[in-house]
Design a protein around this motif. Sequence first.
Motif, short mmCIF file in Angstrom:
data_model
loop_
_atom_site.label_atom_id
_atom_site.label_comp_id
_atom_site.label_asym_id
_atom_site.label_seq_id
_atom_site.Cartn_x
_atom_site.Cartn_y
_atom_site.Cartn_z
N ASN A 208 0.82 -1.22 0.00
CA ASN A 208 0.00 0.00 0.00
C ASN A 208 0.85 1.27 0.00
OD1 ASN A 208 0.92 -0.37 2.62
ND2 ASN A 208 -0.86 0.60 3.55
N GLU B 60 0.56 4.85 -5.15
CA GLU B 60 -0.66 5.63 -5.36
C GLU B 60 -1.91 4.76 -5.30
OE1 GLU B 60 -1.04 9.02 -5.54
OE2 GLU B 60 1.03 8.85 -4.84
N GLN B 61 -1.72 3.46 -5.43
CA GLN B 61 -2.82 2.52 -5.28
C GLN B 61 -2.31 1.27 -4.59
OE1 GLN B 61 -4.20 1.84 -9.25
NE2 GLN B 61 -2.22 1.15 -10.01
N ALA B 62 -3.22 0.48 -4.09
CA ALA B 62 -2.85 -0.76 -3.40
C ALA B 62 -2.61 -1.86 -4.43
CB ALA B 62 -3.95 -1.17 -2.44
N ARG C 228 -7.82 1.06 -5.93
CA ARG C 228 -7.71 2.38 -5.33
C ARG C 228 -7.96 2.30 -3.83
NH1 ARG C 228 -11.83 5.87 -8.63
NH2 ARG C 228 -10.81 7.63 -7.56
N PHE C 229 -8.69 1.25 -3.40
CA PHE C 229 -8.95 1.06 -1.98
C PHE C 229 -9.24 -0.41 -1.74
CE2 PHE C 229 -10.65 1.67 2.26
CZ PHE C 229 -9.98 2.82 2.70
N ARG D 97 -3.31 3.41 4.99
CA ARG D 97 -3.24 3.92 3.63
C ARG D 97 -3.90 2.92 2.67
NH1 ARG D 97 -0.34 7.56 0.51
NH2 ARG D 97 0.43 6.81 -1.50
N HIS D 98 -4.92 3.33 2.02
CA HIS D 98 -5.65 2.55 1.01
C HIS D 98 -6.45 1.38 1.58
CE1 HIS D 98 -3.43 4.82 -1.92
NE2 HIS D 98 -2.30 4.12 -1.82
N GLN E 63 -14.04 9.35 -0.69
CA GLN E 63 -12.59 9.48 -0.90
C GLN E 63 -12.22 9.30 -2.36
OE1 GLN E 63 -9.94 8.02 2.14
NE2 GLN E 63 -8.65 6.99 0.63
N LEU E 64 -12.83 8.32 -3.03
CA LEU E 64 -12.50 8.08 -4.42
C LEU E 64 -13.05 9.17 -5.33
CD1 LEU E 64 -12.77 4.20 -4.81
CD2 LEU E 64 -10.89 5.62 -4.01
#
Length: 411
Positions: free
Chosen positions: A133, A136-138, A155-156, A286-287, A323-324
């Motif tokens: 994570n 910028e993305q997981a 993204r999450f 994070r993520h 968030q997205l």
Amino acid sequence: MEKFDVVIIGAGPSGSVSASLLKKQGLNVCVLEKQHFPRFVIGESLLPYCMDILAEAELVEAVNAEKTFQFKNGAAFTWGNRYTYFDFTDKFTPGPGTTYQVRRGIFDKILIDETAKKGVTVRFGHEVLALDNQGEQAILAVKTEQGETYQVAARFVLDASGYGRVLPRLMDLETPSHLPARIAHFTHIDDNITDPDFDRNKILITTHPVHRDVWLWLIPFADNRCSIGVVGLPETLAGESEVVLKQFALEAPMLKRILANANWENEFPYRNIQGYSANVKALHGRHFALLGNAAEFLDPVFSSGVTIALHSARLASGLVVRQLNGETVDWQAEFVKPLMVGVNAFRTYVMGWYDTSFQDVIYARNPQPEIRQMISSILAGYAWDETNPFIAKSEARLSALAELCGTATQD
């Protein structure tokens, strides 16, 4: 590398609900599940508040259509010769007052099948091995049951893995529970109950006549089957599951009476689970965020597990969408703090059950109707209603009420 807006680890109730809610908002969602459904899991007695969340996720109609689920409108309690019950339609908080007692294998499969029909990608037999994570993305490393590995980007990520606790294990988030490590022995029986004192529309919670920190559940299904289990400290319930469960069940007067014709021997095995209470150092990072039992599991005594899981799924899904969409989300203030309102309320009453202060309230003679309605709301799952005095100041209120009720004694 495949890319999704959200990857959800686990296809249980919180995974299905969060996936359905996110898909409803137009997000591209993938659910990764290590096992195949249907599979056995405990947590068979739902609470009415669950129905409100299932309705929002557009899953409730499929649940209502399943004929093997037993209608449930309350909870009954017995200790020695005492018997009392709470009607969940007579409660302080608005909302559904009825629900079901379910075989979780069937229930969970219904939810994930309906979720897949909405266009959510669902993959069974896919195990998450790692999460990176830092970017910028997981990035998730996944292994299929055939041994093939691949990566997927999101993204999450929501961890709805329940007792599997995937991210807590992979990211060193696990921490010991504050609750003692209890054990549960359980099975399914052909109950053959004809006793008019038994209400199939309610779960029956039995306090053992001698060991007040030992209790039993009896969860009726709609086909002459019951789930039955005993919970207590390992030193009290040491031995083979079949022997221990039968012994403690038949020492309780009401259970001995209503189960006089029960068939304990069928294709369902005797099982046990020990040290099930769990906790984590953090509910988000994070993520990612943790849902339900992947984060914390208290105790089965008030059937709060699925309810907390579904409420966390509802909370997290709304925040993920925001968030997205580019909003700044304070996960501690908007997820952890509101989620813990209900978790901590349930914790108060779980602790009160085992130190017997809440049992004294449950079994008290001639309780005030208004107080019973407030307690009924909590038992029905409405543990986030802070207008209920027994949630807003749960420890102080329970302590004062238990003192008023005095020490309960058997007839």
